[in-house]
Design a protein around this motif. Structure first.
Motif: not given
Lengths: 168, 168
Positions: A9, A13, A51, A54, A89
């Motif tokens: 993860v 990210r 995803e 994240v 993000l």
DNA sequence: CGATATGGCTAACAACGTTAGCCGTCAAGC
DNA sequence: GCTTGACGGCTAACGTTGTTAGCCATATCG
């Protein structure tokens, strides 16, 4: 949540922060961990699950930033600051449909609480301000405003207006 | 702009409206026209160019709707109505970076004019309201608001607030 | 000691955007 | 009237994507 899972993860990210959501590729992610893409499926059922992790982390971070603030303008500043610090993000977590079934319960609500509190519990006002803030941020990230537009000013204008008490 | 070109764009638009932007596939588009995917490249350099044409048309339509309105609340209603009537189209034209180099000049400005006029030329106020409206629409389309939230009320709250004159 | 879970691997598939290169049709120019 | 070229189809193929199937090494545990 195993050790390896967290590593994956974290690298996912990093990929997203560096190159945007479309830079997150199962093969690119695997390469960062010095393994091959299919091995990732021993840890996650599919890409969406990666995803989602994240996104969950990002929601937690954003909520933590917002909880530090006292006034509405501080809250707005913190919101915008997080978005500009982590544009990719922000886009990942705030556009398109959310994979809610893959997210721990309450992450969204926690991020929303500071605003609801700041407006004294008026949910309709909170939604309007949320829409304003998200709109400002996403239009800025997507370069929809004219070059050189004074966005600080637009933020101040919107926030000033929302502070005025009106019946609705 | 040849005859065939218009057909292609029309089918591309239909694909997007029916199945979202990711349903627009060169092969699916070709299939609608009873040809093979590579033949499309005789008419467009790439997929982005096709999308850009669809976007240009959508901007024109939206602008036309907005130009019919008189007051700010009518304007807002028309904006929301277009978005809800063409959700996939709205998302295509209003999220992510715009391929401006592929769009006829002035399409964006034309769509923005009605709002600028409605607020008497105050560009900062116009941007704040635009952000509010886009935020409301996109959060609604993305199902970010809680199920059953009273969005009419949130719209009214926001619009009421923006009508109040304050110094900024 | 053997069974099982864990976590790697290669090979492969389908769908995607896109390119190369071939061919038929048809209008214009000599 | 013949040729030439543009136009607009086609097949084959490539590289990239997510993903699956199936094999194998290690290590832990009964």
């Amino acid at each position: 949540m195993s050790e390896r899972t967290d590593q994956i993860v974290a690298e996912a990210r990093a990929l997203i922060e560096e190159g945007g959501p479309e830079a997150l590729t199962m093969r690119a992610l695997a390469a960062r961990l010095d393994i091959r893409a299919p091995s990732l499926y021993k840890h996650f059922p599919d890409k969406l699950a990666v995803e989602a992790q994240v996104i969950a982390i990002a929601f937690g971070e954003l909520a933590a930033e917002l909880e530090k603030t006292g006034s509405l303008s501080e809250l707005a500043a913190a919101y915008r600051a997080y978005a500009l610090a982590h544009p990719h993000l922000y886009r990942l977590m705030n556009s398109g449909p959310l994979p809610r079934h893959l997210l721990p319960a309450g992450v969204e609500d926690r991020a929303a609480m500071p605003l609801v509190r700041a407006v004294g519990g008026d949910e309709h006002l909170a939604r309007a301000i949320w829409a304003f803030a998200h709109g400002m941020v996403i239009l800025e990230l997507d370069r929809r405003f004219p070059d050189g537009a004074d966005l600080d000013r637009a933020w101040r204008t919107g926030l000033a207006v929302f502070r005025e008490p009106v019946q609705h």
